[in-house]
Scaffold this active site. Structure first.
Site, PDB file in Angstrom:
ATOM      1  N   TYR A  20       4.808  22.024   4.471  1.00  0.00           N
ATOM      2  CA  TYR A  20       5.402  21.283   3.346  1.00  0.00           C
ATOM      3  C   TYR A  20       6.707  20.649   3.809  1.00  0.00           C
ATOM      4  CZ  TYR A  20       2.635  21.908  -0.846  1.00  0.00           C
ATOM      5  OH  TYR A  20       1.663  21.806  -1.795  1.00  0.00           O
ATOM      6  N   GLU A  30       8.790  18.211   1.707  1.00  0.00           N
ATOM      7  CA  GLU A  30       9.391  17.339   0.682  1.00  0.00           C
ATOM      8  C   GLU A  30      10.740  16.822   1.148  1.00  0.00           C
ATOM      9  OE1 GLU A  30       7.782  20.131  -0.212  1.00  0.00           O
ATOM     10  OE2 GLU A  30       7.046  19.973  -2.293  1.00  0.00           O
ATOM     11  N   ASP A  77       0.148  -7.167   0.116  1.00  0.00           N
ATOM     12  CA  ASP A  77      -0.630  -5.980   0.424  1.00  0.00           C
ATOM     13  C   ASP A  77      -1.599  -6.399   1.530  1.00  0.00           C
ATOM     14  OD1 ASP A  77      -2.520  -4.012   0.638  1.00  0.00           O
ATOM     15  OD2 ASP A  77      -2.913  -3.827  -1.503  1.00  0.00           O
ATOM     16  N   THR A 124      -2.601   0.015   4.022  1.00  0.00           N
ATOM     17  CA  THR A 124      -3.209   1.306   4.318  1.00  0.00           C
ATOM     18  C   THR A 124      -3.302   1.421   5.835  1.00  0.00           C
ATOM     19  OG1 THR A 124      -5.369   0.290   3.933  1.00  0.00           O
ATOM     20  CG2 THR A 124      -4.484   1.668   2.173  1.00  0.00           C
ATOM     21  N   LYS A 174      -7.758   1.274   8.055  1.00  0.00           N
ATOM     22  CA  LYS A 174      -8.744   0.188   8.108  1.00  0.00           C
ATOM     23  C   LYS A 174      -8.677  -0.442   9.505  1.00  0.00           C
ATOM     24  CE  LYS A 174      -8.852  -0.704   3.128  1.00  0.00           C
ATOM     25  NZ  LYS A 174      -7.691  -0.173   2.404  1.00  0.00           N
ATOM     26  N   ARG A 233      -6.296   8.179   7.238  1.00  0.00           N
ATOM     27  CA  ARG A 233      -6.209   7.625   5.881  1.00  0.00           C
ATOM     28  C   ARG A 233      -4.770   7.776   5.410  1.00  0.00           C
ATOM     29  NH1 ARG A 233     -11.563   6.783   4.466  1.00  0.00           N
ATOM     30  NH2 ARG A 233     -10.903   5.759   2.565  1.00  0.00           N
TER      31      ARG A 233
END
Ligand code: DSN
Length: 427
Positions: A61, A63, A207, A234, A237, A243
């Protein structure tokens, strides 16, 4: 099970503890190896990416941001995220990069919440004309918060007419203009959009999720070079990474963007994804990757040309990027769903797709959409695209001819054998 994408010990444990999922994984490896992937948003990631996605970074984790975290034990995650951010800035010539977005929709939503107030107007491309769900389609949650207005492509050319875009902007005075698409086979006029945004006093975002790798590899223009305020992409691709999503922006928006991603939208970033993205951003700086990006476009050109001479009706008449949309209803007298199924039957995967102002519904649309990033990752070139187009045309002309489809399936298998999937060699 002859690949090197996972550790052999971990795979053996999976086989012993969950044979149903293990078997599904093995079947998926075979499907990906023996079929030709033409969905333009899909790709085969760099084999290095598998190593990091299956790593202990999954357990952590983190954060916060490097040097300012809420949990201890961050010496390695800080190093990894700093590398990812710095490499992203270098590759895309960006002043700031946020690499924590879990995927495309939350990435774009984070930008809207960073730059806008509820009720503000955003202008984006209509989904049925090539835009994306996250550019304000009425079914999305974000459309309940912001007011989305749309620009469209022209009928019958399928092209964007910048003067019409300007008119929509002048009528609606958007606070943000979004360039970007998931099925527009042409380059955007970034300079033209910059002018319109300046004229109406709007912020400007692109985008480039589909194009990220092609921009990184220098094969397509980078909207940041045209003074865009924010660029999102993203990472799985054409970029060939894990991802995820990333936001690149001018320094003056850095703090608002970072706060919008965390704690605005997300809690702990997926550090295995961030680590895999860092490595991806190193790999896309190589000459080999730059050659790949150019070959994706050359393959799309070759595929488009061969399909055109086989009688296919291409939306916009061709392509300038990695993707092609064809109108199967006018070209072959079949809807896109029938075309998708018949091509699937011969081992060619693509998706049914609406065409601009489609008279048919989305599940039975008039067209199909496909592209060359994944086939190019296997090493296929222009001559293979001709072979592929020949198979596709035969299928589209006779989607119900079972004997023909069986014969053509063997042809795609033979083509695939010549080009193993990176990371699945030997399957
Ligand atoms: N699903 C992606 C595409 O296929 O274009 C975009 O989110």
């Amino acid at each position: 099970m002859t690949n090197f994408t996972y550790s052999a010990a971990a795979l053996e444990r999976l086989q012993n503890s969950d044979d149903e999922i293990f078997n599904a994984l093995m079947r998926e490896e075979v499907r990906q190896s023996e079929g030709i992937e033409l969905i333009p948003s899909e790709n085969y990631c760099f084999p290095e990416v598998y190593a990091l996605l299956g790593s202990v970074f999954n357990n952590k984790y983190s954060e916060g941001y490097p040097g300012r975290r809420y949990y201890g034990g961050q010496e390695n995650t800080d190093a990894v995220e700093t590398l990812a951010r710095e490499r992203a800035k270098k590759v895309f010539r960006a002043e700031h990069a946020n690499v924590q977005c879990l995927s495309g929709c939350p990435m774009n939503e984070a930008v809207y919440f960073a730059l806008l107030q509820p009720g503000d107007t955003v202008m984006g491309m209509d989904l049925t004309h090539g835009g994306h769900l996250s550019h304000g389609h009425p079914v999305t949650n974000m459309s309940k918060i912001f007011k989305f207005v749309r620009y469209k492509t022209e009928i019958p050319s399928g092209l964007i007419d910048l003067e019409k875009v300007r008119q929509v902007a002048l009528e609606n005075k958007p606070k943000l203009i979004v360039c970007g698409h998931s099925s527009y086979p042409r380059e955007y006029d970034y300079a033209g959009f910059r002018k319109i945004a300046d004229e109406v006093g709007a912020l400007l975002m692109a985008d480039i999720s589909h194009l990220g790798g092609l921009v990184a590899g220098g094969a397509l223009e980078n909207p940041l070079d045209f003074g865009f305020d924010v660029v999102t992409t993203t990472t799985h691709k054409s970029l060939r990474g894990p991802r995820g999503g990333m936001i690149l922006c001018k320094k003056k928006y850095a703090s608002a963007i970072d706060k919008s991603v965390f704690p605005g939208m997300q809690g702990g970033p997926h550090m295995h994804q961030v680590a895999a993205l860092a490595t991806t951003l190193k790999l896309v700086q190589t000459d080999m990757y730059k050659a790949y990006a150019k070959q994706v476009l050359a393959n799309a050109q070759a595929l488009a040309k061969a399909l055109l001479s086989g009688g296919a009706h291409l939306v916009t008449g061709g392509t300038e990027n990695h993707l092609i949309v064809i109108n199967t209803a006018t070209g072959f007298g079949i809807t896109g769903d029938i075309a998708e199924k018949a091509l699937d039957r011969v081992g060619i995967t693509l998706n049914k797709n609406v065409i601009p102002d489609d008279p048919n519904p989305p599940m039975k649309p008039s067209g199909i959409r496909f592209g060359t990033p994944a086939a190019t990752s296997r090493g296929m070139r222009e001559s293979d695209m001709k072979e592929l187009a020949d198979i596709m045309i035969q299928v589209l002309r006779a989607p119900g001819d079972d004997a023909l489809l069986t014969n053509l399936h063997q042809k795609t298998r033979d083509l695939c054998k010549r080009y193993p999937v990176p990371g699945l060699e030997g399957i």
